[in-house]
Design an enzyme around this catalytic site. Structure first.
Site, short mmCIF file in Angstrom:
data_model
loop_
_atom_site.label_atom_id
_atom_site.label_comp_id
_atom_site.label_asym_id
_atom_site.label_seq_id
_atom_site.Cartn_x
_atom_site.Cartn_y
_atom_site.Cartn_z
CE LYS A 112 -3.32 2.94 0.77
NZ LYS A 112 -4.24 3.40 -0.25
CE LYS A 121 -2.19 7.72 7.14
NZ LYS A 121 -2.79 6.47 6.82
P1 NAP Z 1 -10.92 9.84 8.38
O1 NAP Z 1 -12.17 10.22 7.66
O2 NAP Z 1 -10.01 10.88 8.88
O3 NAP Z 1 -11.38 8.91 9.63
C1 NAP Z 1 -10.45 8.48 10.57
C2 NAP Z 1 -11.11 7.56 11.56
O4 NAP Z 1 -10.11 7.17 12.53
C3 NAP Z 1 -12.24 8.25 12.35
O5 NAP Z 1 -13.23 7.29 12.64
C4 NAP Z 1 -11.51 8.70 13.61
O6 NAP Z 1 -12.36 8.87 14.72
C5 NAP Z 1 -10.60 7.50 13.84
N1 NAP Z 1 -9.48 7.80 14.73
C6 NAP Z 1 -8.51 8.70 14.55
N2 NAP Z 1 -7.62 8.66 15.58
C7 NAP Z 1 -8.08 7.71 16.42
C8 NAP Z 1 -7.61 7.18 17.67
N3 NAP Z 1 -6.49 7.65 18.26
N4 NAP Z 1 -8.31 6.18 18.23
C9 NAP Z 1 -9.42 5.70 17.64
N5 NAP Z 1 -9.94 6.15 16.48
C10 NAP Z 1 -9.26 7.14 15.89
O7 NAP Z 1 -10.03 8.84 7.53
P2 NAP Z 1 -10.45 7.86 6.31
O8 NAP Z 1 -10.38 8.62 5.05
O9 NAP Z 1 -11.67 7.11 6.66
O10 NAP Z 1 -9.18 6.89 6.32
C11 NAP Z 1 -9.04 5.82 7.25
C12 NAP Z 1 -7.80 5.01 6.87
O11 NAP Z 1 -7.93 4.52 5.55
C13 NAP Z 1 -6.51 5.84 6.92
O12 NAP Z 1 -5.44 5.06 7.38
C14 NAP Z 1 -6.31 6.22 5.47
O13 NAP Z 1 -4.94 6.47 5.17
C15 NAP Z 1 -6.83 5.00 4.76
N6 NAP Z 1 -7.31 5.24 3.39
C16 NAP Z 1 -8.12 6.32 3.10
C17 NAP Z 1 -8.54 6.53 1.79
C18 NAP Z 1 -9.39 7.71 1.39
O14 NAP Z 1 -9.48 7.96 0.18
N7 NAP Z 1 -10.02 8.44 2.30
C19 NAP Z 1 -8.16 5.64 0.77
C20 NAP Z 1 -7.37 4.54 1.10
C21 NAP Z 1 -6.95 4.37 2.41
P3 NAP Z 1 -13.07 10.31 15.00
O15 NAP Z 1 -14.35 10.29 14.22
O16 NAP Z 1 -13.24 10.32 16.45
O17 NAP Z 1 -12.09 11.38 14.54
#
Ligand code: NAP
Length: 293
Positions: free
Chosen positions: A166, A234
């Site tokens: 990834k 990140k």
């Molecule tokens: P996001 O919208 O920022 O959501 C992050 C999630 O993680 C939220 O539920 C947040 O909770 C939770 N979180 C953050 N810090 C935490 C902690 N210390 N303890 C527990 N929960 C915590 O991110 P996302 O876009 O869904 O991405 C999630 C993952 O998938 C990341 O690793 C990202 O790199 C990966 N990803 C994302 C994409 C994309 O296009 N968005 C594509 C591929 C991979 P709160 O609601 O409380 O903040």
């Protein structure tokens, strides 16, 4: 299957929804209160969600978040039972992944790293691609869950190899987008309109899925987050950390890292990573804009 889904961010919300739609018995948990999934139970802690689950699926921000969810206060560790499977769709450190996997395996629990590619649209339309590391038989057991959320699973090897692959995927996305953004900036300065240039790019060997996905947003100057800049930043840091550990030089990615760091300092961390274009525009004194927008 009985599934605990932990983390209802941009990706997790849709992934959990698709598990419910496919008929699985889902319990969700999110750090901040107020996020729910229709048809799923909500739990007060990761442990409450995971108690009695066959599979615990995580999609949270970063390595620290995964560690908290698994091993912190109210974490999954306290309710681990032999035969459970933990799956991580967050993008995190491959070496930390191996450590987390060893710790749960000492309790006869399987661990699969399954980060995704496909962004918010792929999560919403259940067309994600999973990039998996882990035992083949365990992957086969959770196949119905992959099917509910995605279109393909690529097994990269044992635990940690999904995260490794990834990182190199996002390395390429960051560099391809940077090339696109620099091309648009210089083209605008030279007097070539973006809506004239983009069809040429896509008709030639320069074409790319990254441009297919991002061009419509850029033309509308819609930088609302599909993949937030802070998360790509990140992933760039994770790739550079891995490269440093292994004494691999990544000079282009190091330069792109600076652009993400500067964009973040300008307050763009919660916008889409496509907003890094605006830093180039500022330096060049132009704005990439479609005449049709
Ligand atoms: P996001 O919208 O920022 O959501 C992050 C999630 O993680 C939220 O539920 C947040 O909770 C939770 N979180 C953050 N810090 C935490 C902690 N210390 N303890 C527990 N929960 C915590 O991110 P996302 O876009 O869904 O991405 C999630 C993952 O998938 C990341 O690793 C990202 O790199 C990966 N990803 C994302 C994409 C994309 O296009 N968005 C594509 C591929 C991979 P709160 O609601 O409380 O903040």
């Amino acid at each position: 299957m009985r599934v605990a889904f932990l983390g209802l961010g941009l990706m997790g919300q849709s992934m959990a929804t698709n598990l419910v739609k496919a008929g699985h018995e889902v319990t969700v948990w999110n750090r901040s209160a107020g996020k729910e999934v229709a048809g799923a139970k909500s739990a007060a802690s990761p442990a409450d969600a995971a108690r009695g689950a066959e599979v615990v699926w995580m999609c949270v921000s970063d390595t620290n978040a995964v560690e908290q969810v698994l091993f912190g206060t109210g974490g999954v560790e306290s309710v681990l039972e032999a035969g459970m499977v933990i799956v991580d769709s967050s993008t995190i450190s491959p070496t930390a992944t191996q450590k987390f996997a060893e710790r749960v395996r000492s309790r006869s629990v399987d661990y699969v790293d399954a980060p995704v590619t496909g962004s918010k649209i792929g999560a919403a339309s259940a067309t994600l691609i999973f990039i998996a590391g882990g035992d083949e038989q365990v992957l086969a057991r959770i196949q119905p869950l992959f099917q509910a959320m995605g279109k393909q699973v690529f097994r990269m090897g044992e635990t940690g190899k999904g995260q490794a692959a990834k990182l190199v995927m996002n390395l390429q996305i960051a560099l391809i987008y940077e090339g696109f953004a620099e091309a648009l900036t210089l083209a605008t300065k030279l007097g070539v309109q973006p809506e004239t240039l983009i069809p040429l790019i896509q008709a030639s060997m320069v074409r790319s899925g990254v441009v297919d996905y991002k061009a419509p947003f850029v033309l509308k100057r819609d930088f609302s987050p599909n993949f937030p800049l802070r998360l790509m930043q990140k992933d760039i840091h994770l790739a550079l950390d891995a490269a440093r550990e292994l004494r691999v030089k990544l000079p282009a990615l190091q330069t792109v890292e600076e652009i993400y760091d500067l964009s973040s300092e300008e307050g763009q961390q919660d916008l889409d990573y496509a907003a890094t274009l605006t830093l180039l525009e500022k330096w060049a004194g132009v704005q990439v804009k479609s005449n049709n927008a």
